[in-house]
Design an enzyme around this catalytic site. Structure first.
Site, PDB file in Angstrom:
ATOM      1  N   LYS A 127      27.754  -3.090  16.718  1.00 52.71           N
ATOM      2  CA  LYS A 127      26.404  -3.429  16.252  1.00 52.71           C
ATOM      3  C   LYS A 127      25.499  -2.199  16.256  1.00 52.71           C
ATOM      4  O   LYS A 127      24.681  -2.017  15.340  1.00 52.71           O
ATOM      5  CB  LYS A 127      25.821  -4.523  17.150  1.00 52.71           C
ATOM      6  CG  LYS A 127      26.516  -5.864  17.006  1.00 52.71           C
ATOM      7  CD  LYS A 127      26.024  -6.867  18.034  1.00 52.71           C
ATOM      8  CE  LYS A 127      26.708  -8.210  17.864  1.00 52.71           C
ATOM      9  NZ  LYS A 127      26.317  -9.177  18.928  1.00 52.71           N
ATOM     10  N   ASP A 164      31.734  -4.853  21.126  1.00 46.58           N
ATOM     11  CA  ASP A 164      30.830  -5.597  20.245  1.00 46.58           C
ATOM     12  C   ASP A 164      29.479  -4.884  20.120  1.00 46.58           C
ATOM     13  O   ASP A 164      28.954  -4.707  19.017  1.00 46.58           O
ATOM     14  CB  ASP A 164      30.630  -7.020  20.785  1.00 46.58           C
ATOM     15  CG  ASP A 164      29.654  -7.830  19.965  1.00 46.58           C
ATOM     16  OD1 ASP A 164      30.066  -8.428  18.963  1.00 46.58           O
ATOM     17  OD2 ASP A 164      28.458  -7.870  20.336  1.00 46.58           O
TER      18      ASP A 164
END
Length: 436
Positions: free
Chosen positions: A206, A202
């Site tokens: 990002k 994750d």
């Protein structure tokens, strides 16, 4: 007052938060948008579960995406389905039916951004994505607009609220990893399957988005070296505190003469520095621009309402028309515009390192380890050695913690492998980067 019809596709944790803001605070959104944001449809896969989550006006809740696609009066859609498929196919259908999109799906953008953004531009539509990174922190707007007079030189951040919550609880209360993951799930910080949060995926996705916005180059998140917190041992949190540090899952993007330095990994940060003090589900990003200097952003990076806050802000900007202006001008995620990012060889990156190992309590053990480090041009800054008694009362294995001076990643990796091969060393060596 003029009305903009809104649809929500995906009525999970974030989607129900968005619906609540639109329904309960319509006067607020109307004041900022100069028009009413009218929730016309909300699509959910499980109608019973969605109805239990939030009470919607009659006729709004549906399980048919066609009711949104085929309704020409719906012009803006908050597409809040996670994952890659059917999220990608649904977004393409929505764009082709004349809808502007707001999304929080960073995995979809990191994997299929060029395809989706190119298609939106071809159709004269827009995609807003503030909520895809750092929850309620308006980092996308700040990088792409507020800091646009700068060449950003560095981004360092805690980009995953779930992992930061887990590490903070383990650090502060000595909690068990599995128990904290369960608590994070109960609080809505972690998904039923938290793998992408805890293994660094994750944060890497990002970081790829932020690096593209900050440095204007296409970044494949799969190319970013990453280590998660799923293997973090509480003993390392204790040793880090003893040395004056805290461990955080740190995402780093630095612009250098040799290319972009990108990484996601547990890192020791000096206690008292801003990033080290980011606790629980908060996120933070430290950016350095050539004109503005260092700036710091801090806020909740996980949870229903912080993310919903960013989604609704994008809905307002899209309804007003601000998103369309910037979307067409900036050409983010274009398949033929930005050059491919040149990533700096990770082996050449320099930094300090934390090493923890278990060694036999024999004369000459520390000297042998020091010799290996010296062979690879790594000098020792400090050593912690606590005695541990074996079951019979004899001192057999002792934990050894070494803090090094600056060295290259490649040298540290080779030295670690060689130290693990020493007969006096038992088990693998734990190695983390250290930042002051």
């Amino acid at each position: 007052m003029e009305k903009t019809n809104i649809a929500i596709v995906g009525l999970g944790t974030v989607g129900s938060g968005v619906a609540r803001l639109l329904l309960d605070h319509g006067d607020r959104t109307a004041r900022h948008a100069g028009r009413t944001l009218w929730l016309r449809k909300a699509v959910a896969r499980d109608l019973a579960k969605a109805a239990a989550r939030i009470d919607l006006p009659e006729g709004v809740l549906t399980d048919s995406i066609d009711e949104v696609v085929d309704d020409p009066e719906i012009t803006v859609v908050a597409q809040l389905i996670g994952g890659l498929e059917p999220a990608r196919s649904i977004m393409l259908r929505l764009l082709e039916s004349g809808k502007d999109i707001v999304t929080a799906n960073k995995a979809l953008l990191a994997e299929h951004g060029p395809e989706l953004f190119d298609r939106a531009r071809q159709l004269g539509r827009s995609i807003a994505f503030e909520a895809s990174v750092a929850g309620g922190i308006p980092i996308i707007a700040n990088i792409s607009q507020c800091l646009s007079a700068n060449q950003l030189q560095s981004l360092e951040g805690i980009l995953n609220g779930t992992s930061n919550f887990i590490v903070s609880q383990m650090d502060e209360f000595g909690s068990n990893y599995a128990e904290v993951v369960k608590t994070a799930q109960e609080l809505g910080y972690a998904e039923a399957d938290p793998t992408m949060d805890v293994d660094g995926t994750d944060a890497a996705q990002k970081l790829a988005i932020l690096a593209h916005l900050a440095f204007g180059a296409a970044v494949d998140w799969n190319d970013i070296p990453k280590v998660g917190i799923d293997g973090l041992d509480p003993v390392d949190l204790r040793y880090a505190r003893e040395l004056g540090y805290r461990i955080k899952l740190l995402a780093v993007a630095n612009l250098t003469d040799d290319g972009l330095e990108l990484s996601v990994s547990p890192t020791l940060l000096k206690i008292g520095t801003p990033l080290a003090e980011v606790r629980n589900a908060f996120n933070a990003i430290r950016a350095i621009g050539d004109a503005v200097g260092p700036v710091f952003f801090h806020g909740l990076g996980a949870g229903q309402m912080p993310t919903a806050s960013a989604v609704v802000a994008d809905l307002i900007d899209t309804a007003v028309g601000r998103t369309k202006l910037t979307f067409q001008t900036l050409e983010y995620f274009s398949s033929d515009n930005p050059p491919r990012a040149i990533l700096r060889d990770a082996e050449t990156l320099r930094g300090r390192f934390y090493l923890r190992l278990h060694v036999a309590n024999h004369p000459g053990t520390l000297a042998a380890i020091a010799n290996v480090l010296a062979k690879h041009a790594i000098s020792i800054a400090s050593v912690i050695q606590h005695e541990t008694e074996a079951a019979g009362g004899d001192l057999e294995l002792v934990p050894l913690v070494i803090m090094t001076h600056e060295a290259t990643e490649g040298a540290a990796k080779l030295a670690t492998a060689e130290i693990e091969s020493l007969t006096a060393v038992q088990g693998p060596v734990t190695r983390f980067r250290v930042k002051e």
